[in-house]
Design a protein around this motif. Structure first.
Motif, PDB file in Angstrom:
ATOM      1  N   GLU A  44       1.501  12.055 -24.257  1.00 23.16           N
ATOM      2  CA  GLU A  44       1.421  11.985 -22.809  1.00 23.16           C
ATOM      3  C   GLU A  44       2.248  10.811 -22.284  1.00 23.16           C
ATOM      4  N   LYS A  99       5.664   4.041  -5.817  1.00 25.76           N
ATOM      5  CA  LYS A  99       4.541   4.456  -4.977  1.00 25.76           C
ATOM      6  C   LYS A  99       4.426   3.474  -3.823  1.00 25.76           C
ATOM      7  N   THR A 107      -1.888   4.948 -13.632  1.00 27.47           N
ATOM      8  CA  THR A 107      -1.837   6.383 -13.809  1.00 27.47           C
ATOM      9  C   THR A 107      -0.582   6.949 -13.161  1.00 27.47           C
ATOM     10  N   LEU A 109      -0.134   9.733 -11.932  1.00 29.09           N
ATOM     11  CA  LEU A 109      -0.449  10.726 -10.909  1.00 29.09           C
ATOM     12  C   LEU A 109      -0.228  10.213  -9.489  1.00 29.09           C
ATOM     13  N   VAL A 110      -0.306   8.920  -9.291  1.00 31.06           N
ATOM     14  CA  VAL A 110      -0.227   8.380  -7.925  1.00 31.06           C
ATOM     15  C   VAL A 110       1.179   7.921  -7.553  1.00 31.06           C
TER      16      VAL A 110
END
Length: 124
Positions: A44, A99, A107, A109-110
């Motif tokens: 990952e 971000k 993470t 994802l953000v």
């Protein structure tokens, strides 16, 4: 929209060094928190390092503390990852990402925008 372009990857021997660069487009670069992630085959994507909006706060993964350094130059719209004492387990494709907001999140994802990645290979 932010475009990111990584560079600086390559082949290095164990114990060697590389400096990755991530150049960003856009005039709002200083509004973004930047992160470096890496992904090895079959694994990952994992957090490596991040630096906050103004650059006053950094965060590094335990696996790279003491060996990697992250920095940013807002005038050049560029973030750097200095990697020293490289190990074979550091080999991966390295990605930079951005971000909004000051939190150095770990993470993926953000993160809103990603570069295309640069390959780092470490020979034993």
């Amino acid at each position: 929209q932010v475009q990111l372009v990584e560079s600086g990857g390559g082949l290095v021997q164990t114990g060697g060094s590389l400096r990755l660069s991530c150049a960003a487009s856009g005039r709002t670069f200083n509004l973004y928190t930047l992160g470096w992630f890496r992904q090895a085959p079959g694994k990952e994507r994992e957090f490596v390092a991040g630096i906050s909006v103004i650059g006053g706060h950094t965060n590094l993964a335990d696996s790279v503390k003491g060996r990697f350094t992250i920095s940013r130059d807002n005038a050049k719209n560029t973030v750097y990852l200095q990697m020293d004492s490289l190990k074979p387990e550091d080999a991966a494709v390295y990605y930079c990402a951005v971000k909004r907001g000051p939190e150095v999140a770990t993470t993926p994802l953000v993160y809103d925008y990603w570069g295309q990645g640069t390959q780092v290979t470490v020979s034993s």
